[in-house]
Motif scaffolding. Structure first.
Motif, PDB file in Angstrom:
ATOM      1  N   LEU A 194       2.554  22.175  78.025  1.00  0.00           N
ATOM      2  CA  LEU A 194       3.465  22.610  76.963  1.00  0.00           C
ATOM      3  C   LEU A 194       3.001  23.933  76.349  1.00  0.00           C
ATOM      4  O   LEU A 194       3.827  24.758  75.958  1.00  0.00           O
ATOM      5  CB  LEU A 194       3.620  21.508  75.906  1.00  0.00           C
ATOM      6  N   GLY A 203       6.126  21.250  71.063  1.00  0.00           N
ATOM      7  CA  GLY A 203       6.993  20.874  72.195  1.00  0.00           C
ATOM      8  C   GLY A 203       7.206  22.037  73.129  1.00  0.00           C
ATOM      9  O   GLY A 203       6.277  22.619  73.674  1.00  0.00           O
ATOM     10  N   THR A 206      15.064  16.357  70.913  1.00  0.00           N
ATOM     11  CA  THR A 206      14.699  16.553  69.508  1.00  0.00           C
ATOM     12  C   THR A 206      15.638  17.591  68.869  1.00  0.00           C
ATOM     13  O   THR A 206      16.320  18.335  69.572  1.00  0.00           O
ATOM     14  CB  THR A 206      13.248  17.071  69.403  1.00  0.00           C
ATOM     15  N   TYR A 227       2.113  13.423  77.362  1.00  0.00           N
ATOM     16  CA  TYR A 227       2.480  14.805  77.028  1.00  0.00           C
ATOM     17  C   TYR A 227       1.758  15.857  77.865  1.00  0.00           C
ATOM     18  O   TYR A 227       2.122  17.034  77.833  1.00  0.00           O
ATOM     19  CB  TYR A 227       2.136  15.090  75.555  1.00  0.00           C
ATOM     20  N   GLU A 243      -1.422  22.448  69.758  1.00  0.00           N
ATOM     21  CA  GLU A 243      -0.808  21.737  70.892  1.00  0.00           C
ATOM     22  C   GLU A 243      -1.897  21.216  71.819  1.00  0.00           C
ATOM     23  O   GLU A 243      -2.777  21.977  72.235  1.00  0.00           O
ATOM     24  CB  GLU A 243       0.128  22.696  71.641  1.00  0.00           C
ATOM     25  N   CYS A 244      -1.822  19.924  72.147  1.00  0.00           N
ATOM     26  CA  CYS A 244      -2.859  19.338  73.002  1.00  0.00           C
ATOM     27  C   CYS A 244      -2.530  19.471  74.490  1.00  0.00           C
ATOM     28  O   CYS A 244      -3.395  19.274  75.333  1.00  0.00           O
ATOM     29  CB  CYS A 244      -3.052  17.866  72.657  1.00  0.00           C
ATOM     30  N   GLY A 250       2.330  20.480  67.046  1.00  0.00           N
ATOM     31  CA  GLY A 250       3.104  19.824  68.118  1.00  0.00           C
ATOM     32  C   GLY A 250       4.416  20.535  68.405  1.00  0.00           C
ATOM     33  O   GLY A 250       5.486  19.970  68.204  1.00  0.00           O
ATOM     34  N   HIS A 297       7.278  19.137  62.945  1.00  0.00           N
ATOM     35  CA  HIS A 297       8.521  18.442  63.282  1.00  0.00           C
ATOM     36  C   HIS A 297       8.269  17.456  64.407  1.00  0.00           C
ATOM     37  O   HIS A 297       7.815  17.829  65.489  1.00  0.00           O
ATOM     38  CB  HIS A 297       9.622  19.431  63.705  1.00  0.00           C
ATOM     39  N   GLU A 298       8.542  16.196  64.164  1.00  0.00           N
ATOM     40  CA  GLU A 298       8.279  15.124  65.138  1.00  0.00           C
ATOM     41  C   GLU A 298       6.850  15.186  65.671  1.00  0.00           C
ATOM     42  O   GLU A 298       6.624  15.038  66.870  1.00  0.00           O
ATOM     43  CB  GLU A 298       9.307  15.136  66.282  1.00  0.00           C
ATOM     44  N   PHE A 299       5.912  15.437  64.783  1.00  0.00           N
ATOM     45  CA  PHE A 299       4.505  15.403  65.159  1.00  0.00           C
ATOM     46  C   PHE A 299       3.872  14.109  64.654  1.00  0.00           C
ATOM     47  O   PHE A 299       3.186  13.401  65.401  1.00  0.00           O
ATOM     48  CB  PHE A 299       3.778  16.613  64.565  1.00  0.00           C
TER      49      PHE A 299
END
Ligand code: SAH
Length: 484
Positions: free
Chosen positions: A204, A171, A134, A120, A199-200, A169, A257-259
């Motif tokens: 992004l 995205g 996603t 990522y 966010e890492c 997360g 969401h989708e994390f």
């Protein structure tokens, strides 16, 4: 309330994203079905490192596993030059330094979020040009409906004039952009918001900053907690590496969401000597391989804990079990925060309402690949164990209540996505109408989406029943919509 929100929301179409016209292949793990028993596609890679000790770590015993029988797709190997990438060298270095294999969880964490070379970290991995797609990228309606959920919760919270809105997360930031645009007419709500993006990935973070049309505040000396304002709604936005860094003290709405599916999982396999952890080692030919731990590992404690939450019959039929300690810890942090500050969290992801057997997958350019092939170049993700999230939240605090999971289709349907799509269809071009319909069915459909006129093998698969929604709220807030 719901109807009012939907009728008053702006009816402009976001854009004509090429995502609308793109269809992920039916074997994408992000569109997997889940049901009965399974064979591990990776079990052939496992070499048993036997020892004579009888380490019986058998936990009480389970039933839910992932059926991938119809989804077999031979692993694709990349054709990269054979010299090791920086990440491969790093992983091999850890294994050498430790003098033995590492857990799959450690491997997964390095592969996804290693600060130099994690999957990522350095690029945009989403959409037709990336590796997977996603829901927020499928249709603007997804972020808008999540916005409706957040506004309803804010009302139930008594319309506080300051609220932390946290996304884990984010995205590309698309969900937040659509949420803000959809909510822009509700000034009391948008003016109350302090947005926190967890966010890492620096890449992004930049993309989120740009998509939210953020302007940096000049007069901040605090480089770590740099503050920006999204010009979409004049809302302050801050970035953080972890939820713990988000300042406490304000009522909080958290969206994930989708994390959870990106959090590292440990895998266990039933062997003659009991449950053994599946580990990653380096073979003699210098490639990665799976091995089984000869003795109990520290993660066995989490296996025992997870099994205690399950019925004996649920465990009994399983040969493989996945546990995600990071998901348990994150849920505790969420529950603690909501318990002390008020508010609630919405978790949407693909997963099961029970023990997950063997779901870890690697996906590159919309195709299944071998989990161990060219790490860092493919996404790794696992089914989310929603039952474990429920237990973790309930164990952490008596002040929170857990609702769901319900299917994404029920969730979006009950929030009124049908009214939303109708409203948008009144005010769009033919192309946009086509995209809206396709997007709608991708979000709520089960199986193949109608209105598809492309080749059969590319027919979009609905995410409506494969994705589940769960809410954790402070009991003061009552039952959140649409879980009543
Ligand atoms: N929610 C977005 C993106 C999902 S992908 C969407 O639905 O489109 C997972 C996201 O979580 C990415 O933004 C990734 O960089 C981020 N992420 C993964 N692991 C993380 C971690 N440990 N800490 C912070 N962010 C993480």
């Amino acid at each position: 309330m719901l109807r009012r929100l939907l009728l008053q929301a702006p009816t402009s179409c976001r854009r004509l994203s090429n995502a609308y016209h793109y269809s992920a292949p039916s074997h994408s793990p992000r569109f997997f079905s889940s049901s009965s028993s399974s064979q591990s596609p990776n079990s052939s890679f496992i070499e048993h490192v036997e020892d004579n000790a009888n380490h019986s770590t058998s936990p009480p015993s389970a039933t839910v596993s992932v059926d991938r029988s119809g989804l077999y797709n031979p692993p694709e190997h990349s054709h990269e030059p054979s010299s090791d990438s920086e990440l491969v060298k790093h992983l091999k270095g850890i294994i050498k330094f430790r003098g033995g294999p590492i857990s799959i969880a450690e491997y997964m964490e390095e592969v996804l979020t290693n600060p130099k070379a994690g999957f990522y970290i350095n690029r945009d991995v989403f959409g037709a040009e990336g590796d997977f797609i996603t829901s927020p990228e499928v249709s603007q309606m997804f972020g808008e409906m999540v916005g409706v959920w957040a506004m309803c919760l804010w009302e139930q919270m008594g319309q506080p004039n300051k609220v932390n809105l946290v996304e884990l997360g984010p995205g590309r930031g698309t969900l937040m952009v659509d949420l803000l645009r959809g909510a822009s007419k509700f000034k009391n709500f948008t003016e109350s918001l302090q947005i926190h993006m967890v966010e890492c990935s620096p890449t992004l973070q930049k993309l989120q900053h740009s998509n939210l049309k953020c302007k940096d505040e000049d007069n901040t000396d605090d480089k770590v907690n740099k503050r920006s304002v999204s010009t979409l709604t004049g809302t302050p936005v801050t970035w953080h590496a972890a939820l713990e860094q988000v300042p406490s003290g304000l009522p909080t709405i958290i969206i994930a969401h989708e994390f959870y599916d990106a959090l590292p999982v440990h895998q266990f396999q039933k062997a003659s000597r009991g449950w053994c952890e599946k580990m990653v080692d380096v073979a003699e030919d210098s490639s990665f391989r799976f091995v089984l731990s000869p003795q109990p590992t520290p993660a066995t404690l989490f296996l025992m804990k997870r099994c205690k939450w399950a019925a004996t019959e649920e465990i009994a039929k399983l040969d493989h079990i996945e546990v995600c300690p990071k998901a348990m810890e994150l849920t505790q942090t969420i529950a603690d925060r909501i318990s002390s500050d008020g508010g609630g969290a919405l978790i949407i992801d693909y997963g099961l309402n029970g023990v997950v057997s063997d779901s870890l997958q690697a996906i590159r350019k919309h195709k299944f690949v071998d989990i161990l092939d060219n790490p860092g170049s493919a996404d790794l993700s696992a089914y989310v164990d929603f039952a474990s999230i429920r237990h973790s939240a309930e164990e952490a605090s008596g002040d929170v209540s857990v609702h769901g999971p319900m299917t994404q289709s029920q969730f979006l349907g009950s929030l009124g996505i049908n009214f939303r799509v109708d409203a948008l269809l009144q005010n769009c071009t033919d192309d946009q109408a086509e995209s809206l319909r396709t997007g709608y069915w991708r979000l709520v459909g089960e199986g193949e989406a109608p209105f598809w006129e492309g080749p059969d093998e590319e027919a979009p698969i609905g995410m409506g029943t494969r994705y589940l929604a769960m809410a954790i709220v402070n009991k003061r807030q009552g039952v959140p919509v649409p879980f009543q």
